[in-house]
Design a protein around this motif. Structure first.
Motif, PDB file in Angstrom:
ATOM      1  N   ASP A 172      16.924  18.033 -10.195  1.00 49.05           N
ATOM      2  CA  ASP A 172      17.031  19.097  -9.214  1.00 49.05           C
ATOM      3  C   ASP A 172      17.829  20.235  -9.831  1.00 49.05           C
ATOM      4  O   ASP A 172      18.369  20.120 -10.920  1.00 49.05           O
ATOM      5  CB  ASP A 172      17.708  18.592  -7.929  1.00 49.05           C
ATOM      6  N   ILE A 173      17.917  21.371  -9.116  1.00 49.15           N
ATOM      7  CA  ILE A 173      18.600  22.535  -9.656  1.00 49.15           C
ATOM      8  C   ILE A 173      20.075  22.245  -9.891  1.00 49.15           C
ATOM      9  O   ILE A 173      20.678  21.425  -9.213  1.00 49.15           O
ATOM     10  CB  ILE A 173      18.451  23.746  -8.720  1.00 49.15           C
ATOM     11  N   GLY A 174      20.660  22.924 -10.858  1.00 52.24           N
ATOM     12  CA  GLY A 174      22.063  22.746 -11.174  1.00 52.24           C
ATOM     13  C   GLY A 174      22.322  22.959 -12.646  1.00 52.24           C
ATOM     14  O   GLY A 174      21.422  22.864 -13.478  1.00 52.24           O
ATOM     15  N   ASN A 175      23.584  23.268 -12.975  1.00 48.89           N
ATOM     16  CA  ASN A 175      23.993  23.503 -14.350  1.00 48.89           C
ATOM     17  C   ASN A 175      24.710  22.270 -14.891  1.00 48.89           C
ATOM     18  O   ASN A 175      25.838  21.979 -14.498  1.00 48.89           O
ATOM     19  CB  ASN A 175      24.915  24.734 -14.408  1.00 48.89           C
ATOM     20  N   TYR A 176      24.073  21.564 -15.805  1.00 50.76           N
ATOM     21  CA  TYR A 176      24.571  20.280 -16.263  1.00 50.76           C
ATOM     22  C   TYR A 176      24.850  20.300 -17.758  1.00 50.76           C
ATOM     23  O   TYR A 176      24.188  21.004 -18.525  1.00 50.76           O
ATOM     24  CB  TYR A 176      23.549  19.178 -15.950  1.00 50.76           C
ATOM     25  N   ALA A 177      25.844  19.520 -18.177  1.00 50.40           N
ATOM     26  CA  ALA A 177      26.211  19.445 -19.583  1.00 50.40           C
ATOM     27  C   ALA A 177      26.825  18.086 -19.889  1.00 50.40           C
ATOM     28  O   ALA A 177      27.167  17.321 -18.984  1.00 50.40           O
ATOM     29  CB  ALA A 177      27.195  20.554 -19.945  1.00 50.40           C
ATOM     30  N   TYR A 203      21.574  21.997 -20.012  1.00 52.41           N
ATOM     31  CA  TYR A 203      21.812  23.257 -20.694  1.00 52.41           C
ATOM     32  C   TYR A 203      22.722  23.177 -21.919  1.00 52.41           C
ATOM     33  O   TYR A 203      22.562  23.989 -22.826  1.00 52.41           O
ATOM     34  CB  TYR A 203      22.372  24.272 -19.702  1.00 52.41           C
ATOM     35  N   ALA A 204      23.691  22.272 -21.971  1.00 53.76           N
ATOM     36  CA  ALA A 204      24.626  22.304 -23.097  1.00 53.76           C
ATOM     37  C   ALA A 204      25.213  20.929 -23.379  1.00 53.76           C
ATOM     38  O   ALA A 204      25.331  20.084 -22.490  1.00 53.76           O
ATOM     39  CB  ALA A 204      25.753  23.295 -22.827  1.00 53.76           C
ATOM     40  N   GLY A 205      25.620  20.752 -24.628  1.00 52.20           N
ATOM     41  CA  GLY A 205      26.245  19.493 -25.010  1.00 52.20           C
ATOM     42  C   GLY A 205      27.671  19.363 -24.524  1.00 52.20           C
ATOM     43  O   GLY A 205      28.123  18.274 -24.185  1.00 52.20           O
ATOM     44  N   ILE A 206      28.426  20.474 -24.468  1.00 51.79           N
ATOM     45  CA  ILE A 206      29.837  20.409 -24.108  1.00 51.79           C
ATOM     46  C   ILE A 206      30.119  21.089 -22.769  1.00 51.79           C
ATOM     47  O   ILE A 206      30.559  20.463 -21.823  1.00 51.79           O
ATOM     48  CB  ILE A 206      30.707  21.036 -25.221  1.00 51.79           C
ATOM     49  N   LEU A 207      29.879  22.396 -22.658  1.00 53.20           N
ATOM     50  CA  LEU A 207      30.222  23.152 -21.455  1.00 53.20           C
ATOM     51  C   LEU A 207      29.026  23.982 -21.022  1.00 53.20           C
ATOM     52  O   LEU A 207      28.463  24.729 -21.827  1.00 53.20           O
ATOM     53  CB  LEU A 207      31.425  24.057 -21.730  1.00 53.20           C
ATOM     54  N   CYS A 208      28.690  23.896 -19.739  1.00 50.57           N
ATOM     55  CA  CYS A 208      27.502  24.608 -19.265  1.00 50.57           C
ATOM     56  C   CYS A 208      27.791  26.059 -18.920  1.00 50.57           C
ATOM     57  O   CYS A 208      27.309  26.973 -19.582  1.00 50.57           O
ATOM     58  CB  CYS A 208      26.917  23.890 -18.053  1.00 50.57           C
ATOM     59  N   TYR A 209      28.586  26.304 -17.893  1.00 52.20           N
ATOM     60  CA  TYR A 209      28.760  27.646 -17.357  1.00 52.20           C
ATOM     61  C   TYR A 209      30.211  27.846 -16.975  1.00 52.20           C
ATOM     62  O   TYR A 209      30.855  26.952 -16.427  1.00 52.20           O
ATOM     63  CB  TYR A 209      27.874  27.813 -16.123  1.00 52.20           C
ATOM     64  N   THR A 210      30.747  29.053 -17.263  1.00 57.13           N
ATOM     65  CA  THR A 210      32.145  29.250 -16.906  1.00 57.13           C
ATOM     66  C   THR A 210      32.475  30.701 -16.627  1.00 57.13           C
ATOM     67  O   THR A 210      31.900  31.620 -17.195  1.00 57.13           O
ATOM     68  CB  THR A 210      33.077  28.722 -18.015  1.00 57.13           C
ATOM     69  N   GLN A 211      33.429  30.876 -15.709  1.00 58.97           N
ATOM     70  CA  GLN A 211      34.154  32.117 -15.491  1.00 58.97           C
ATOM     71  C   GLN A 211      35.627  31.766 -15.624  1.00 58.97           C
ATOM     72  O   GLN A 211      36.166  31.046 -14.799  1.00 58.97           O
ATOM     73  CB  GLN A 211      33.888  32.676 -14.094  1.00 58.97           C
ATOM     74  N   GLY A 235      24.074  23.869 -28.016  1.00 60.03           N
ATOM     75  CA  GLY A 235      24.754  22.638 -28.396  1.00 60.03           C
ATOM     76  C   GLY A 235      26.160  22.535 -27.855  1.00 60.03           C
ATOM     77  O   GLY A 235      26.637  21.452 -27.536  1.00 60.03           O
ATOM     78  N   ILE A 236      26.867  23.672 -27.732  1.00 62.16           N
ATOM     79  CA  ILE A 236      28.267  23.640 -27.308  1.00 62.16           C
ATOM     80  C   ILE A 236      28.464  24.299 -25.942  1.00 62.16           C
ATOM     81  O   ILE A 236      28.920  23.665 -25.009  1.00 62.16           O
ATOM     82  CB  ILE A 236      29.161  24.319 -28.366  1.00 62.16           C
ATOM     83  N   ILE A 237      28.149  25.593 -25.784  1.00 58.89           N
ATOM     84  CA  ILE A 237      28.386  26.303 -24.527  1.00 58.89           C
ATOM     85  C   ILE A 237      27.152  27.114 -24.152  1.00 58.89           C
ATOM     86  O   ILE A 237      26.617  27.863 -24.971  1.00 58.89           O
ATOM     87  CB  ILE A 237      29.646  27.196 -24.616  1.00 58.89           C
ATOM     88  N   TYR A 238      26.730  26.967 -22.909  1.00 62.59           N
ATOM     89  CA  TYR A 238      25.474  27.569 -22.446  1.00 62.59           C
ATOM     90  C   TYR A 238      25.634  29.021 -21.998  1.00 62.59           C
ATOM     91  O   TYR A 238      24.982  29.917 -22.487  1.00 62.59           O
ATOM     92  CB  TYR A 238      24.901  26.699 -21.326  1.00 62.59           C
TER      93      TYR A 238
END
Length: 466
Positions: A172-177, A203-211, A235-238
């Motif tokens: 389902d929808i969502g930002n996963y790592a 989306y990413a091996g380590i961190l997906c999305y951030t502010q 691989g690291i940050i999306y």
């Protein structure tokens, strides 16, 4: 709470905690040590809701959980999790289908589906430190350690010496790592010495999305293959959307193959907004595939306010790049009005693209006159494209300084109108002390079209100096 082991059965129709249901209003720090949950349940393997300071040490969750391996909801707390392991498979909870869940937990936000996580599902205004922990379970619609943080720019997230070994499954929808998913409005997020080995439908091996005001990732590795059908992958940050944030990525490596639709990179995907962005001593060894904005280190950089630095990075021979437009061994595209500096970067892999294809950078763009310098960069890989093909850069639309850069790779275009150069395919630039030793292959070129051992088409105020 010490030396407890929970076994047996519980109803999955109600939300519960394997060790504790709810912790709140405690004035001292709560310790949960040497505890094991073996029960399959809906909720969390250790504690369902936490609103007090808590340390979880040497604990294990072995149960398959709908929710989170350790904590489902964390709010207004300081938490330390150390030397602990999640072994259970973790799935998400559909709130629309589970009325008991809505009444027993309540919703921090108005969403129809809760996410999942190996350790902490949703955090609100809390500080987290996770040290020397492992997730071994498969995670569906979530991330290996923390799925979602919403903290009004107040909270700190620190993760050190952690490993995600479970596959991440996206239904389902969502930002996963592999390590952290959505880090909304965090003060600082620091991830050190951590590794993802699971394959990721996200989306990413380590961190997906951030502010965040500070995003620091050092000595982290991704070994998992990453497939995303709806956008960016890395691989690291999306993705970074941090207008006032400083982003530091150092000594990180990607060994997994990554496939997405656009803005795909071995280390970073889409760096959309930041104050400063620095990548140093990073390596990609995995194949990178997308339709556009594709780089061995970074896919796409835009709207960085002050400075972009990419130094001492390598795209290895195994890190083949396959794309249509704006692709290269180090960076697919940069579109910024800030100062940027690329120094001592090397591409060893073969590049396959269509337009704006380079050994180091595909496309350099700016709405205003930025201050750009590319120095001592080397391309050893063959570069294949149709138009705007360069050993170092495919296209540059404003004056960028290229200093002592070298191309050894073979450049090939089957187009009749290729615009190809050993250093830069075409654009506005200043070339100082750059050299090309690679072969230029253009069997179908029409007379009068732009092919050169240094710059295919010099535009505007571009110059070449020995």
């Amino acid at each position: 709470i010490n030396n407890c082991e929970i076994s047996g059965e519980t109803s999955e129709d109600y939300v519960s905690g394997g060790i504790v249901g709810k912790i709140y209003g405690v004035n001292a720090t709560v310790f949960i040590e040497n505890c094991i949950n073996n029960v399959n349940l809906t909720g969390a393997g250790i504690a369902k809701n936490v609103e007090s300071n808590i340390n979880i040490i040497n604990c294990k969750n072995n149960g398959n959980i709908k929710g989170s391996g350790f904590i489902l909801n964390l709010k207004d707390s300081n938490i330390i999790v150390a030397n602990s392991t999640n072994n259970g498979d973790i799935g998400s909870i559909n709130m629309l289908e589970d009325i008991n869940f809505q009444y027993s937990v309540g919703s921090i936000e108005d969403i129809s589906m809760r996410y999942s996580s190996g350790f902490i599902d949703i955090m609100e205004n809390a500080n987290i430190s996770i040290v020397s922990c492992i997730n071994k379970g498969e995670i569906t619609n979530g991330s290996g350690f923390i799925q979602r943080v919403n903290a009004d720019n107040l909270s700190y997230v620190k993760i050190n010496k952690c490993t995600n070994a479970g596959n991440i499954v996206r239904k389902d929808i969502g930002n996963y790592a592999g390590i952290c998913g959505d880090m909304y409005s965090v003060k600082e997020i620091i991830i050190l010495n951590s590794t993802n080995t699971g394959n990721i439908q996200g989306y990413a091996g380590i961190l997906c999305y951030t502010q965040a005001s500070l995003i620091q990732i050092e000595n982290c590795d991704n070994y998992g293959n990453i497939i995303t059908t709806s956008g960016t992958g890395a691989g690291i940050i999306y993705d970074v959307l941090a207008d006032d944030g400083d982003v530091i990525i150092k000594k990180c490596n990607n060994y997994g193959n990554i496939e997405g639709s656009s803005s795909v990179g071995g280390i970073g995907g889409c760096i959309a907004r930041a104050k400063t962005f620095t990548v140093s001593e990073c390596t990609n060894a995995g194949e990178i595939n997308s339709s556009s904005l594709n780089g061995g280190i970074i896919g796409d950089i835009s709207n960085v306010v002050n400075e972009v630095i990419i130094n001492n990075c390598i795209n290895e021979e195994t890190g083949k790049i396959k794309s249509e437009d704006s692709c290269a061994g180090i960076l697919g595209m940069i579109n910024t009005n800030s100062k940027f500096e690329f120094e001592n970067n090397t591409n060893n892999a073969e590049i396959f693209g269509n337009n704006s294809v380079g050994g180091i950078i595909g496309w350099i763009d700016s709405e205003e006159k930025a201050d750009g310098k590319i120095e001592n960069c080397t391309n050893n890989g063959n570069v294949n494209g149709n138009s705007l093909v360069g050993g170092i850069a495919g296209y540059c639309n404003f004056s960028t300084e290229f200093v002592r850069c070298t191309n050894f790779g073979k450049l090939t275009s089957l187009s009749k109108r290729p615009t190809m150069g050993g250093i830069v395919g075409g654009g506005r630039m200043k070339n100082t002390g750059c050299s090309n030793s690679g072969t230029l292959n253009y069997p179908n070129v029409e007379p009068g079209y732009d092919v050169s051992h240094i710059v295919g088409d010099i535009m505007g105020d571009g110059t070449i100096e020995e």
